[in-house]
Scaffold this active site. Structure first.
Site: not given
Ligand code: LHQ
Length: 258
Positions: A60-61, A64, A83, A138
């Site tokens: 889910a990235g 949060l 990254h 991103d």
């Protein structure tokens, strides 16, 4: 353990393992994934990787909860953990298969797109969720999307943050293929095992050439192909492939990467 690593003959399966949070990413998880990738690369008998998620989601990235009170600089710092993973996956000299078992959102979607061959379950979906929380795609999203599906679709996905079902993702060429949920892991493992049995230098150099094509002119790319072809031509697997073809038999490639 936030990342599980299992060894199979010729390949490793890496599983994102925070199923209660749909495998949302944390810095700890990124570090563990980084280690798992390094260890796979160092093991010369590992000739393919399979990346997947535990439970009903792929990833889910960003978690949060971990950034709820973050300052803008914290977001930049976080990406310094994520990254390099994207670049590492692209630079690995072995093919990476991604089995997207459920929703892939935000950085999770782009982590999947960084892999070489993406196979998704019918119930999976891809969401560039960033716009919903006032951020931009991103982890390579703005690079991968237009290259894979063209700018019209890339822009709409990035700006509308709508889930793209796996079937449409395959139709659009965002991913390699969609399979029924119950077939996903068998098909992904078969793919990883098949790649692991192929000529490893050929796959490593093919991966490199395809990545360089993103920024090269045709002229430069042809030069690069020549250079890499010379390298591939020196590998014993090339000689074996030709002999096997002429002998009308299946090739037997080296089980260890050079
Ligand atoms: C979550 C999450 C999550 C925490 C589900 N975090 N708990 C990187 C670093 C630096 C800067 C910022 O950017 C980034 C890159 C990014 O990735 S930013 C984008 C972050 N991701 C999102 O915005 C996606 C947030 N999640 C969702 O929109 C939905 O959960 C999706 C569409 C993924 C799935 O929806 P559902 O299938 O309806 O599941 P759910 O929402 O009910 O989630 C299940 C549980 O997982 C739930 O917890 P609960 O305690 O209620 O069961 C969620 O809170 C939790 N969860 N995503 N990213």
């Amino acid at each position: 353990m936030t990342i599980l690593v299992e060894r199979f003959p010729g390949y490793r399966r890496i599983t994102l393992n925070r199923p209660e949070r749909l495998n949302a990413l944390t810095v700890e998880m990124a570090a563990a994934l980084n280690t798992a990738l390094d260890e796979a690369e160092a093991d010369k008998s590992c000739r393919a990787l399979l990346l997947t998620g535990a439970g009903r989601g792929f990833c889910a990235g960003q978690d949060l909860a971990a950034i709820v009170d973050a300052a803008p600089a914290d977001l930049g710092n976080l990406l310094e953990h994520y990254h390099p993973l994207i670049l590492k996956i692209r630079a690995l000299p072995i093919p990476v298969v991604c089995a997207v078992n459920g929703v892939a959102a935000g950085a999770g979607a782009n982590l999947a797109l960084a892999c070489d061959i993406v196979l998704a379950a019918r119930s999976a979906s891809f969401v560039q969720a960033f716009a919903r929380i006032g951020l931009i795609p991103d982890c390579g999203g703005t690079w991968f999307l237009p290259r894979l599906i063209g700018t019209a679709r890339a822009r709409a996905l990035a700006m509308l943050a709508e889930p793209l079902p796996a079937e449409t993702a395959a139709e659009w060429g965002l991913i390699w293929n969609m399979v029924e949920d119950e077939r996903l892991m068998d098909e992904a493992q078969a793919l990883a095992a098949r790649l692991a049995a192929q000529a490893s230098t050929s796959l490593a150099l093919t991966k490199r050439a395809l990545d360089m094509a993103g920024s090269n002119t045709l002229d430069h790319q042809l030069d690069l192909e020549r250079e890499l072809q010379l390298e591939a031509g020196k590998s014993p697997d090339h000689a074996e492939g030709v002999r096997a073809f002429l002998g009308k038999r299946a090739p037997v490639f080296a089980r260890t990467r050079s």
